[in-house]
Every structure is written in structure tokens, then in C-alpha cells.
Design an enzyme around this catalytic site. Structure first.
Site, mmCIF file in Angstrom:
data_model
loop_
_atom_site.group_PDB
_atom_site.id
_atom_site.type_symbol
_atom_site.label_atom_id
_atom_site.label_comp_id
_atom_site.label_asym_id
_atom_site.label_seq_id
_atom_site.Cartn_x
_atom_site.Cartn_y
_atom_site.Cartn_z
ATOM 1 N N GLU A 123 0.792 -1.235 0.000
ATOM 2 C CA GLU A 123 0.000 0.000 0.000
ATOM 3 C C GLU A 123 0.825 1.286 0.000
ATOM 4 O O GLU A 123 0.763 2.069 0.963
ATOM 5 C CB GLU A 123 -0.949 0.022 1.206
ATOM 6 C CG GLU A 123 -1.966 -1.087 1.206
ATOM 7 C CD GLU A 123 -2.985 -0.953 2.327
ATOM 8 O OE1 GLU A 123 -2.890 -0.001 3.120
ATOM 9 O OE2 GLU A 123 -3.884 -1.808 2.415
ATOM 10 N N GLU A 165 -5.668 -8.341 0.561
ATOM 11 C CA GLU A 165 -6.286 -8.003 1.853
ATOM 12 C C GLU A 165 -7.761 -7.739 1.639
ATOM 13 O O GLU A 165 -8.145 -7.052 0.681
ATOM 14 C CB GLU A 165 -5.686 -6.719 2.470
ATOM 15 C CG GLU A 165 -4.338 -6.884 3.099
ATOM 16 C CD GLU A 165 -3.854 -5.591 3.763
ATOM 17 O OE1 GLU A 165 -4.700 -4.771 4.201
ATOM 18 O OE2 GLU A 165 -2.634 -5.401 3.829
HETATM 19 O O1 IFM Z 1 -4.302 -2.975 9.038
HETATM 20 C C1 IFM Z 1 -4.267 -2.441 7.760
HETATM 21 C C2 IFM Z 1 -3.088 -2.998 6.977
HETATM 22 O O2 IFM Z 1 -1.884 -2.775 7.625
HETATM 23 C C3 IFM Z 1 -3.010 -2.344 5.627
HETATM 24 N N1 IFM Z 1 -4.275 -2.423 4.948
HETATM 25 C C4 IFM Z 1 -5.468 -2.052 5.651
HETATM 26 C C5 IFM Z 1 -5.526 -2.768 6.994
HETATM 27 C C6 IFM Z 1 -6.792 -2.358 7.754
HETATM 28 O O3 IFM Z 1 -6.819 -0.985 7.970
#
Ligand code: IFM
Length: 427
Positions: A164, A332
Site C-alpha cells: 500500500e 487483503e
Molecule cells: O491494518 C491495515 C493494513 O496494515 C493495511 N491495509 C489495511 C488494513 C486495515 O486498515
């Protein structure tokens, strides 16, 4: 009944600073998140990642849980300051030993290790020299990636370089809500983007050169748009808006990250795209072009107040597949709920199960529409340190009692285990 292709990879994910703790153990150096979380006022309740989910000590339990769930893969991140307390040489043998234990136990359990090289815990020494504003950080990242690749050659073959970038640059160097807490001008944020892209490219080269079997990608969290209706014009509006370069600088776009890397062949071109998707925005074609449709007042929201929009898991992968033509992994997806331990000693989280059912059904639609989606990683394996929000947001399939470190699988864990076992047929 949803259909997922044979061999579809089911997994769960985590990140070093969010779960490990043990920040002063095993020769680990300081990271920007240690500094930031210890700065008064930066993190809700003054929480820090000093202990987190204590996975530095409890990783064997985590691996057992992964095994119980029947997962095919575990996505975890390697803490750069554990491997290189000073950002580069000398390397820290104790740091490697920690991940050796984890990786070998996963392999022994028949679980593929998917390692992320950078999930935001930059060695503080590198931040002291400018962090991602300094091109040397990109070079150091390439060197670190090569050393890690050499060490795990033959054991880890699936890699994410960076998690990210939109978030760690936008919030770390833009709004200042994340470490290192800077509020830079757009021009200076763009310098971070340039160096991050270089860092990704150098790391990709190192991983590919070290082992031709290495498969390398990165995880993007650009905004996802979905059509407000099935009308062709709304689909077109959502497609345009998802990759739009909005007025000024819109850091949370997939376009800034993926266009330069994926649209042409080059040394940084990923073998796959990781998409981190939690929600999206409905878009329709208006008289003057695409326009966003406000989320309904009172509509479902997670504990983090994020809208519940399963459509994002259909259209995000579809649009990304159309534009880039690269294999996609949902790297994710999940939600935070107000979980607690009930009087029966269990953690009942029906909202998580309902959320996942809706989102995974939508993902199946993306696959049915032709998107080459090859796997799904639930965020997260266990509850963990949710950055500026501290421990208040629980995303895990296992509840963590932070006072003791004890894990309790939530109801959704058994449910997800069944999804994994049936390759999604129960959905
Ligand atoms: O916890 C975070 C992760 O580190 C990166 N993506 C989003 C998740 C939830 O906010």
C-alpha cells in the site's frame, strides 16, 4: 453456490509491526513506527506496537491456527529493522532466525509463505537521512531485498515488495497521521512516490535475479469504483472514475502506482497485482460525466465506520484485470467488528461472516466475468495493532486478549475454514 477455480489460493495476512511485538528483542533496530507510536498524541489511547499480538513469541500458535484453518498460504511481512537494524549491513542473524522458524514451520505444515518486504516499518536510521524522500532509501531497499532473497532462496518463492504505497506515503508523508508523521507538499510526496517506484523496481530485479522461480508483486490500495447500476453507461462511468487522475493530486488512486509499472514491460513489472480492497464508491454517468453516488445514510458500516460495499470485490478486480491483464490476488480484505468474549467463552462475530459471504460471492462474480483472480487473503489472521487506531479495531479471525496474548478463534474462523475446505462451494 459460488464457483472458484481449481487451485484457488485461500489465505490470511498480517504485518510485522502490527503483530510481532518484541521490539527490543532479537537484535531488532528501531523503526519509524516505534518512534511515532511513542510520540504522545499520535495513536489512540497511547497504544504502541511494543507487544502487539506477541507473535514474536507466539508464532508457533499462529502457525497451528493457520493449519487448523486449512489455509494454503500465509501472507506475513518481514521487519526490515529486524534483518538490518542499521538499514543495511551488518545483517542481523537473530532477525533471520526468527523468520527461519516461521517459514520452516509453514512449509512443514504445507502452507505457502508469501512474504512482504515492506509493510511500513522503515528503519529509523533511514528516516533520519530523509526516508523515502531520499533516493538512498530505494537503493538500500534493493540491497535488503537481495539479501533476504538469497537467505530464503528455495523456501520463499512468493513475494510482495511493498504494501500500500498510497497509504504509507499519503498518510505518512502527506496527512501526517502515520509514521513518520510528516505533512509534505505534493511535490515532496511525489518525490517519495518516485523513490518508492525505484525501490520496488530494484527489489523486483533482486528477487528475480536471485531465483528465477520467484514470483513478485506488490499490494495496491487505490480506491475502487463500482457501477451504481448494471447500465452500460454506469459501468463505463465507474471504469473511468476508478482510474481517474482527479483534480490536483489524488494519491489514493491505483493509477499512480500500477500504470507506470504494469502498462509496459520493464524491470519493475509485477508478475501479479495484489489488491487490498475493503470498500468502494458507487458511480453513475451524469450529464457532465461520471459522478459518485453518496452512500445511503444509515447504510451498513463496519466498526471502523467503513461502508459495506461487496460490489467492490466484483468490480475492482474486473477493472484491474481489464486494464493491466495481470493475474490478481486479493491481498487483503476483511472488516473490524466490535468483537468481545461472550459469557460462554467464545467470540461470536456474525457480522464478519455475513460480510465475508457477501464479499466472496462478489469475488466469485468477478471470476465468472473472466477476471484472472487466483487467491484471497483475509485481513487479518489475528487481531492486531491497527496503526493510528491502536488496538480498538479488531480485524482478526482470532481474537487476541492483549493482557495475556491468548488467542480465541472467532466463530468466523470456523466458517472461513469451511469455505477454504470446500473451495468456496458453501458460499
Ligand atoms: O491494518 C491495515 C493494513 O496494515 C493495511 N491495509 C489495511 C488494513 C486495515 O486498515
Amino acid at each position: 453456490m459460488a464457483e472458484f477455480p481449481k487451485g484457488f489460493l485461500w489465505g490470511a495476512a498480517s504485518a510485522s509491526y502490527q503483530i510481532e511485538g518484541g521490539v527490543q528483542e532479537g537484535g531488532r533496530g528501531e523503526s519509524v513506527w516505534d518512534t511515532f507510536s511513542h510520540t504522545p498524541g499520535k495513536i489512540k489511547n497511547g497504544d504502541t506496537g511494543d507487544i502487539a499480538a506477541d507473535s514474536f513469541h507466539r508464532w508457533r500458535e499462529d502457525v497451528q491456527f493457520i493449519k487448523d484453518l486449512g489455509l494454503g498460504a500465509y501472507r506475513f511481512s518481514i521487519a526490515w529493522p529486524r534483518i538490518a537494524p542499521n538499514g543495511g549491513e551488518p545483517w542481523n542473524p537473530e532477525g533471520f532466525a526468527y523468520y527461519d522458524g516461521l517459514v520452516d514451520a509453514l512449509l512443514e505444515a504445507g502452507v505457502q509463505p508469501w512474504a512482504t518486504l515492506y509493510h511500513w516499518d522503515l528503519p529509523q536510521v533511514l528516516q533520519n537521512r530523509g526516508g523515502w524522500q531520499n533516493k538512498d532509501t530505494a537503493q538500500a531497499f534493493g540491497v535488503y531485498a537481495r539479501r533476504v532473497a538469497e537467505h530464503f532462496k528455495g523456501r520463499v518463492t512468493h513475494w510482495f515488495t511493498i504494501n500500500e504505497p498510497q497509504c504509507f506515503i499519503g498518510m505518512g508523508y502527506g496527512t501526517g497521521e502515520h509514521a513518520p508523521g510528516l505533512r509534505l507538499r505534493v511535490e515532496d510526496q511525489l518525490l517519495c512516490w518516485k523513490n518508492m517506484l525505484l525501490g520496488h523496481t530494484l527489489a523486483s530485479e533482486a528477487l528475480h535475479e536471485t531465483d528465477s522461480k520467484n514470483i513478485v508483486g506488490l499490494a495496491s490500495c487505490g480506491g475502487v469504483c463500482y457501477p451504481a447500476s448494471e447500465k452500460a453507461e454506469d459501468i463505463e462511468a465507474a471504469r473511468q472514475e476508478m482510474f481517474a487522475c482527479l483534480e490536483g493530486f489524488h494519491g489514493f488512486s491505483n493509477q499512480h502506482l500500477l500504470d507506470p509499472l504494469c502498462l509496459e514491460d520493464g524491470p519493475g513489472k509485477p508478475d501479479f497485482i495484489g489488491l487490498n480492497i475493503y470498500h468502494g464508491t458507487a458511480v453513475r454517468m451524469g450529464e457532465k460525466g461520471p459522478e459518485t453516488v453518496p452512500y445511503p445514510t444509515g447504510g451498513p458500516r463496519t466498526a471502523f465506520d467503513w461502508p459495506v460495499t461487496p460490489e467492490a470485490l466484483e468490480w475492482g478486480p474486473r477493472f484491474a484485470w481489464e486494464r493491466y491483464g495481470l493475474p490478481i490476488y486479493l491481498s487483503e480484505n476483511g472488516l473490524s467488528c466490535h468483537d468481545w468474549v461472550s459469557l460462554d467463552g467464545k467470540v461470536h462475530d456474525p457480522q464478519r461472516t455475513d460480510f465475508l459471504l457477501r464479499y466472496l460471492q462478489a469475488l466469485a462474480k468477478a471470476i465468472a466475468a473472466g477476471a484472472d483472480v487466483r487467491g484471497y487473503f483475509h485481513w487479518a489472521l489475528t487481531d492486531n495493532f491497527e496503526w493510528a487506531a491502536g488496538y480498538g479495531q479488531r480485524f482478526g479471525l482470532a481474537y487476541v486478549d492483549y493482557a495475556t496474548g491468548r488467542r480465541i478463534p472467532k466463530d468466523s474462523a470456523a466458517w472461513y475454514g469451511n469455505v477454504v475446505k470446500t473451495n468456496g462451494k458453501v458460499l
